[in-house]
Design a protein around this motif. Structure first.
Motif, short mmCIF file in Angstrom:
data_model
loop_
_atom_site.label_atom_id
_atom_site.label_comp_id
_atom_site.label_asym_id
_atom_site.label_seq_id
_atom_site.Cartn_x
_atom_site.Cartn_y
_atom_site.Cartn_z
N ILE A 172 0.86 -1.10 -0.08
CA ILE A 172 -0.02 0.10 -0.04
C ILE A 172 0.83 1.20 -0.07
CG2 ILE A 172 -1.82 -1.10 1.16
CD1 ILE A 172 -1.32 0.39 3.83
N SER A 173 2.08 1.16 0.39
CA SER A 173 2.92 2.48 0.30
C SER A 173 3.97 2.60 -0.68
CB SER A 173 3.56 2.40 1.80
OG SER A 173 4.51 1.14 1.72
N ASP A 174 3.85 1.48 -1.45
CA ASP A 174 4.65 1.61 -2.81
C ASP A 174 6.33 1.79 -2.60
OD1 ASP A 174 3.15 1.54 -4.97
OD2 ASP A 174 3.11 3.74 -5.44
N TYR A 175 6.73 0.91 -1.41
CA TYR A 175 8.04 0.57 -1.28
C TYR A 175 8.42 -0.43 -2.24
CZ TYR A 175 8.91 4.49 2.23
OH TYR A 175 8.88 5.46 2.96
N ARG A 176 9.51 -0.37 -2.87
CA ARG A 176 10.06 -1.37 -3.82
C ARG A 176 10.71 -2.77 -3.11
NH1 ARG A 176 12.78 1.78 -8.64
NH2 ARG A 176 11.23 2.97 -8.88
N SER A 177 11.02 -2.38 -1.75
CA SER A 177 11.41 -3.77 -1.03
C SER A 177 11.22 -3.43 0.46
CB SER A 177 13.20 -3.59 -1.04
OG SER A 177 13.79 -2.66 -0.31
N LEU A 178 11.27 -4.59 1.05
CA LEU A 178 10.95 -4.66 2.47
C LEU A 178 12.01 -4.08 3.50
CD1 LEU A 178 9.54 -8.15 3.24
CD2 LEU A 178 8.20 -6.11 3.22
N ALA A 179 13.22 -4.13 2.97
CA ALA A 179 14.31 -3.43 3.42
C ALA A 179 14.20 -1.83 3.57
CB ALA A 179 15.67 -3.64 2.90
N SER A 180 13.58 -1.22 2.44
CA SER A 180 13.41 0.24 2.37
C SER A 180 12.40 0.55 3.46
CB SER A 180 13.50 0.83 1.14
OG SER A 180 12.12 0.28 0.37
N LEU A 181 11.21 -0.15 3.57
CA LEU A 181 10.48 0.02 4.26
C LEU A 181 10.62 0.03 5.76
CD1 LEU A 181 7.14 0.22 4.99
CD2 LEU A 181 7.07 -2.10 4.78
N GLN A 182 11.44 -1.08 6.11
CA GLN A 182 11.78 -1.29 7.53
C GLN A 182 12.43 0.05 7.79
OE1 GLN A 182 13.03 -5.45 6.89
NE2 GLN A 182 11.73 -5.92 8.60
N ARG A 183 13.28 0.54 7.25
CA ARG A 183 14.24 1.49 7.69
C ARG A 183 13.14 2.74 7.79
NH1 ARG A 183 17.60 -0.17 3.12
NH2 ARG A 183 16.70 1.44 2.13
N TYR A 184 12.35 2.83 7.30
CA TYR A 184 11.34 4.09 7.24
C TYR A 184 10.63 4.02 8.49
CZ TYR A 184 7.87 7.16 5.39
OH TYR A 184 7.02 8.14 5.30
N LEU A 185 10.26 2.66 8.97
CA LEU A 185 9.53 2.56 10.28
C LEU A 185 10.05 2.87 11.48
CD1 LEU A 185 7.65 -0.92 9.35
CD2 LEU A 185 6.45 1.39 9.19
N GLU A 186 9.31 3.52 12.46
CA GLU A 186 9.90 3.78 13.74
C GLU A 186 9.93 2.69 14.78
OE1 GLU A 186 7.71 7.07 15.18
OE2 GLU A 186 7.93 8.28 13.24
N VAL A 187 10.90 2.45 15.77
CA VAL A 187 10.79 1.25 16.82
C VAL A 187 10.88 2.16 17.96
CG1 VAL A 187 12.35 -0.39 17.46
CG2 VAL A 187 12.46 -0.01 14.94
N SER A 188 9.88 1.90 18.68
CA SER A 188 9.76 2.55 20.19
C SER A 188 10.78 1.82 21.18
CB SER A 188 8.19 2.16 20.37
OG SER A 188 8.29 0.96 21.12
#
Length: 111
Positions: free
Chosen positions: A70-86
């Motif tokens: 849904i967010s149009d990230y090409r890879s899971l790696a790029s998405l994971q860098r984008y997500l915040e970790v509490s």
């Protein structure tokens, strides 16, 4: 909970669309996104919208692969860098025994 997730999903999709449109007209698209969310007048970027919405979806248990689509990230790696970790998430992982963690991880991957 489901209504809140749908609201977050709508914001995430809107933010992605606005981010695409912002390449041609950044001022008006950010204002439109803020107006849509009822937050006009605040200094919030579409990047903030998207990051928060996608992180909330991840924290709610939505699979990363779905969030990637849904967010149009090409890879899971790029998405994971984008997500915040509490800090709480970091604490939870720090308490795990490394060998136990690897054993659980291998079982999860192989299933």
């Amino acid at each position: 909970m489901a209504v809140q997730l749908l609201s977050q999903l709508r914001l995430a999709i809107l933010a992605v669309r606005r981010r695409r449109e912002a390449q041609t007209n950044p001022m008006s698209t950010n204002g439109q996104a803020l107006a849509y969310a009822g937050l006009e007048g605040l200094e919030i970027s579409t990047h903030s919208f998207s990051r928060t919405a996608l992180t909330n979806l991840s924290n709610a248990g939505v699979p990363l692969r779905v969030i990637q689509e849904i967010s149009d990230y090409r890879s899971l790696a790029s998405l994971q860098r984008y997500l915040e970790v509490s800090p709480e998430q970091k604490k939870a992982i720090a308490g795990l025994n490394y060998l136990e963690f690897m054993d659980r991880f291998e079982r999860l991957v192989s299933s």
